[in-house]
Enzyme design. Structure first.
Site, PDB file in Angstrom:
ATOM      1  N   LYS A 180      20.155  64.950  53.252  1.00  8.57           N
ATOM      2  CA  LYS A 180      19.870  65.407  51.887  1.00  8.57           C
ATOM      3  C   LYS A 180      19.456  66.876  51.941  1.00  8.57           C
ATOM      4  CE  LYS A 180      16.341  65.669  49.154  1.00  8.57           C
ATOM      5  NZ  LYS A 180      16.729  66.921  48.444  1.00  8.57           N
ATOM      6  N   GLU A 183      17.662  70.485  46.674  1.00 11.36           N
ATOM      7  CA  GLU A 183      18.334  70.499  45.362  1.00 11.36           C
ATOM      8  C   GLU A 183      18.639  71.931  44.912  1.00 11.36           C
ATOM      9  OE1 GLU A 183      15.483  69.254  46.218  1.00 11.36           O
ATOM     10  OE2 GLU A 183      13.832  69.881  44.909  1.00 11.36           O
ATOM     11  N   GLY A 238       5.852  67.206  54.205  1.00 14.60           N
ATOM     12  CA  GLY A 238       5.860  66.619  55.556  1.00 14.60           C
ATOM     13  C   GLY A 238       4.805  65.527  55.687  1.00 14.60           C
ATOM     14  N   CYS A 289       9.760  80.273  57.613  1.00 16.97           N
ATOM     15  CA  CYS A 289       8.619  79.650  58.293  1.00 16.97           C
ATOM     16  C   CYS A 289       8.121  80.531  59.427  1.00 16.97           C
ATOM     17  CB  CYS A 289       9.012  78.276  58.805  1.00 16.97           C
ATOM     18  SG  CYS A 289      10.464  78.339  59.842  1.00 16.97           S
ATOM     19  N   GLU A 389       0.059  80.122  53.400  1.00 17.35           N
ATOM     20  CA  GLU A 389       1.441  80.599  53.568  1.00 17.35           C
ATOM     21  C   GLU A 389       1.958  81.130  52.231  1.00 17.35           C
ATOM     22  OE1 GLU A 389       4.570  77.673  54.073  1.00 17.35           O
ATOM     23  OE2 GLU A 389       5.373  78.835  55.744  1.00 17.35           O
TER      24      GLU A 389
HETATM   25  P1  NAD Z   1       9.918  71.276  50.242  1.00 17.29           P
HETATM   26  O1  NAD Z   1       9.004  70.598  51.162  1.00 17.29           O
HETATM   27  O2  NAD Z   1       9.549  71.394  48.836  1.00 17.29           O
HETATM   28  O3  NAD Z   1      11.355  70.559  50.234  1.00 17.29           O
HETATM   29  C1  NAD Z   1      12.087  70.340  51.421  1.00 17.29           C
HETATM   30  C2  NAD Z   1      13.016  69.160  51.224  1.00 17.29           C
HETATM   31  O4  NAD Z   1      12.262  67.980  51.035  1.00 17.29           O
HETATM   32  C3  NAD Z   1      13.937  69.272  50.010  1.00 17.29           C
HETATM   33  O5  NAD Z   1      15.208  68.758  50.368  1.00 17.29           O
HETATM   34  C4  NAD Z   1      13.253  68.368  48.995  1.00 17.29           C
HETATM   35  O6  NAD Z   1      14.122  67.838  48.028  1.00 17.29           O
HETATM   36  C5  NAD Z   1      12.728  67.269  49.894  1.00 17.29           C
HETATM   37  N1  NAD Z   1      11.612  66.492  49.345  1.00 17.29           N
HETATM   38  C6  NAD Z   1      10.708  66.869  48.394  1.00 17.29           C
HETATM   39  N2  NAD Z   1       9.816  65.872  48.182  1.00 17.29           N
HETATM   40  C7  NAD Z   1      10.153  64.864  49.041  1.00 17.29           C
HETATM   41  C8  NAD Z   1       9.610  63.562  49.312  1.00 17.29           C
HETATM   42  N3  NAD Z   1       8.518  63.120  48.679  1.00 17.29           N
HETATM   43  N4  NAD Z   1      10.197  62.792  50.243  1.00 17.29           N
HETATM   44  C9  NAD Z   1      11.277  63.245  50.921  1.00 17.29           C
HETATM   45  N5  NAD Z   1      11.858  64.437  50.698  1.00 17.29           N
HETATM   46  C10 NAD Z   1      11.297  65.256  49.777  1.00 17.29           C
HETATM   47  O7  NAD Z   1      10.174  72.671  50.963  1.00 17.29           O
HETATM   48  P2  NAD Z   1      11.021  73.889  50.448  1.00 17.29           P
HETATM   49  O8  NAD Z   1      10.253  74.474  49.306  1.00 17.29           O
HETATM   50  O9  NAD Z   1      12.438  73.514  50.259  1.00 17.29           O
HETATM   51  O10 NAD Z   1      10.960  74.862  51.732  1.00 17.29           O
HETATM   52  C11 NAD Z   1       9.931  75.760  51.959  1.00 17.29           C
HETATM   53  C12 NAD Z   1       8.963  75.240  53.011  1.00 17.29           C
HETATM   54  O11 NAD Z   1       9.649  74.869  54.193  1.00 17.29           O
HETATM   55  C13 NAD Z   1       7.952  76.265  53.458  1.00 17.29           C
HETATM   56  O12 NAD Z   1       6.661  75.739  53.440  1.00 17.29           O
HETATM   57  C14 NAD Z   1       8.354  76.624  54.880  1.00 17.29           C
HETATM   58  O13 NAD Z   1       7.363  77.087  55.696  1.00 17.29           O
HETATM   59  C15 NAD Z   1       8.982  75.382  55.341  1.00 17.29           C
HETATM   60  N6  NAD Z   1       9.970  75.653  56.404  1.00 17.29           N
HETATM   61  C16 NAD Z   1       9.641  75.355  57.689  1.00 17.29           C
HETATM   62  C17 NAD Z   1      10.532  75.604  58.725  1.00 17.29           C
HETATM   63  C18 NAD Z   1      10.196  75.259  60.157  1.00 17.29           C
HETATM   64  O14 NAD Z   1      11.093  75.154  60.956  1.00 17.29           O
HETATM   65  N7  NAD Z   1       8.954  75.071  60.517  1.00 17.29           N
HETATM   66  C19 NAD Z   1      11.779  76.140  58.436  1.00 17.29           C
HETATM   67  C20 NAD Z   1      12.073  76.442  57.103  1.00 17.29           C
HETATM   68  C21 NAD Z   1      11.156  76.154  56.090  1.00 17.29           C
END
Ligand code: NAD
Length: 498
Positions: A180, A183, A238, A289, A389
């Site tokens: 997935k 969005e 997470g 990140c 962050e």
């Molecule tokens: P997000 O956590 O909002 O969303 C990430 C994904 O999770 C999306 O596909 C979203 O639809 C899905 N999601 C949302 N709620 C969920 C749930 N309850 N259960 C399962 N899936 C769900 O993150 P974002 O805003 O897309 O990305 C930004 C964040 O990602 C930042 O905090 C950044 O630091 C982190 N990031 C980390 C790394 C790394 O490797 N450590 C890499 C890139 C981004």
């Protein structure tokens, strides 16, 4: 507005080898060009369930999980070739959905091909162990087997790249998957599905469901038929996934946020260090990140070094992501742009000083979903901006006097993704590297990465590793086979009676 944008991309689910329309759709408006650039099928429980069940059937059939490493590698290598042939199309859509510069997007997509090639090499070379020292009549063999059905949930900041940090490794291990994408940036994952189909990946081995965290991501984290979830995204989500998956005790691998620091000692090559600090702060407009959102600089050189960083920051080309000269593009959503600005306002209210920027950026003809390169000095560990962050082009400056202080400041956040140190003294670099609480430490460089080297975080930056041999191992289970050979086994019952 740029006249020659491509047609709106129509994204569909890819389930059990078939493309499926959605009963509903959702649209993505380009953050830079303010026009609709994709319309995607919106998945619900039915699509997520169908995809998970298809992945389960495909896994259990053995069509992929029991295929030879050679056969898996052949397909992965084909995918790498197809990615390279399609870089321009994928990169353009990635730029339109994410706002990242086109030159960077092309680099990420072609770089992703190398991840597929490296994973192909692992598909053929992985092996377990044999134990020949257990006694004359015993032989132990440790097998490595695919973990099963894997849910892959990805964010919006590096959609194609992060997918390629996970998917080829899961496939190389023999797993089947449900993906997935965010969005906000679904289309390049759909394009990946097209390439997998062309490469001849058997039906059901990789399934793609478009949609939102609720219900698609949630179901992918709780469904009985899923064995592992690998997630990249925010620390908050997470944690939610970890809780949700506990009911079925799935393995969970998490790549989350960071508040990474570059530490500058006075004996460093300060030209190189300043360039790396600017790169680390503004790359992907700080929505990374691995951003080095904290500069921790020795007090003796702080004033001069910050002046260098500010001067260099003025030369970075912010603007239209479709211009090949642009280095830094748009902010992903208006809401996120306001959040970034809120963090800067809070820092000023707490007593920090704006050295550069600190507000929205107007790009002629494209509006203001952009943020200025921003340097904030006088940040102290107690301020919110020192530990939170920001995920924008905002650099916080802190000062230190001793190595101990530098280490304490570096480790003084809940995150632990990466850290960097600049000094011409190898002892200083190594002492720092050994004490930094981080999954990656760079010395005299920043953000160089290789498919061979594991990536991931400690503390609240995540758990598990991606890429490299350690990342590959996350998708494998270990099974011990204990064999008696030669002499018969001593009887448990009779030896007791005697
Ligand atoms: P997000 O956590 O909002 O969303 C990430 C994904 O999770 C999306 O596909 C979203 O639809 C899905 N999601 C949302 N709620 C969920 C749930 N309850 N259960 C399962 N899936 C769900 O993150 P974002 O805003 O897309 O990305 C930004 C964040 O990602 C930042 O905090 C950044 O630091 C982190 N990031 C980390 C790394 C790394 O490797 N450590 C890499 C890139 C981004």
């Amino acid at each position: 507005m740029t006249a020659d944008l491509p047609d709106v991309f129509e994204g569909r689910h890819f389930i059990d080898g078939k493309w499926r329309d959605g009963r509903e759709t959702f649209e993505r408006v380009s953050p830079s060009h303010a026009v609709v650039v994709s319309r995607s099928a919106k998945g619900g429980v039915a699509e997520a369930e169908a995809a998970i069940e298809a992945a389960r059937r495909a896994f259990d059939s053995g069509v992929w999980s029991r295929a030879s490493g050679k056969d898996r590698a052949t397909i992965l290598l084909k995918v790498a070739e197809l990615i390279e042939a399609d870089v321009d199309r994928i990169a353009l859509q990635e730029t339109l959905e994410s706002g990242k510069p086109i030159t960077q997007a092309r680099g990420e997509v072609s770089g992703a091909a190398d991840l597929w090639r490296y994973a192909a090499s692992l598909a053929r070379s992985t092996h377990g162990d044999s134990h020949n020292t257990l006694g004359d009549d015993m032989l132990g063999v440790v097998l490595k087997e695919p973990i099963g059905v894997v849910s892959i949930i990805t964010p919006w900041n590096f959609p194609f790249w992060i997918l390629s940090q996970k998917l080829p490794f899961a496939l190389a291990a023999g797993c089947t998957v449900v993906v997935k994408p965010s969005e906000v940036t679904p289309s390049s994952t759909v394009m990946m599905g097209e390439l997998l189909e062309q490469a001849g990946l058997p039906a059901g081995v990789c399934n793609i469901v478009l949609g939102f965290g609720d219900p698609v991501g949630s179901l992918m984290s709780t469904h009985d038929a899923v064995d592992m979830v690998t997630f990249t995204g925010s620390t908050a989500v997470g944690k939610a996934i970890t809780k949700a998956s506990a009911g079925t005790l799935k393995k969970v691998a998490l790549e989350l946020g960071g508040k990474n620091a570059q530490v500058i000692f006075p004996d460093a090559n300060l030209d190189d260090a300043a360039d790396a600090v600017v790169f680390g702060a503004y790359f992907n407009v700080g929505q990374c990140c691995n951003s080095s959102s904290r500069l921790i600089v020795h007090a003796d050189i702080a004033q001069d070094f910050v002046a260098r960083v500010v001067a260099l920051s003025r030369d970075v080309v912010f603007g239209d992501p479709l211009n090949p000269d642009t280095q830094v593009g748009a902010i992903v959503t208006p809401e996120h742009n306001s959040k970034i600005d809120g963090h800067v306002r809070d820092a000023v209210a707490a007593g920090a000083k704006i050295e550069l920027g600190g507000g929205y950026l107007d790009v002629p003809g494209l509006g203001r979903q952009f943020y200025q390169p921003t340097v904030v000095s006088g940040v102290t560990p107690d301020m919110e901006i020192a530990g939170h962050e920001v995920f924008g082009p905002v650099l916080s400056v802190l000062e230190f006097n001793t190595l101990d202080e530098a280490v304490t400041l570096t480790n003084g956040t809940s995150y632990g993704l990466s850290a960097g140190v600049w000094s011409e003294n190898v002892h200083t670099c190594l002492a720092f590297a050994r004490r930094a609480e981080a999954g990656t430490v760079w010395t005299n460089t920043w953000m160089d990465g290789f498919p061979e080297l594991a990536f991931g975080g400690v503390k609240q930056s995540g758990q598990g590793r991606e890429i490299g041999r350690y990342g590959f191992d996350e998708f494998l289970e270990v099974k011990s086979v204990v064999m008696r050979v030669g002499r018969t086994r001593p009887s448990w019952v009779r030896s007791r009676v005697a």
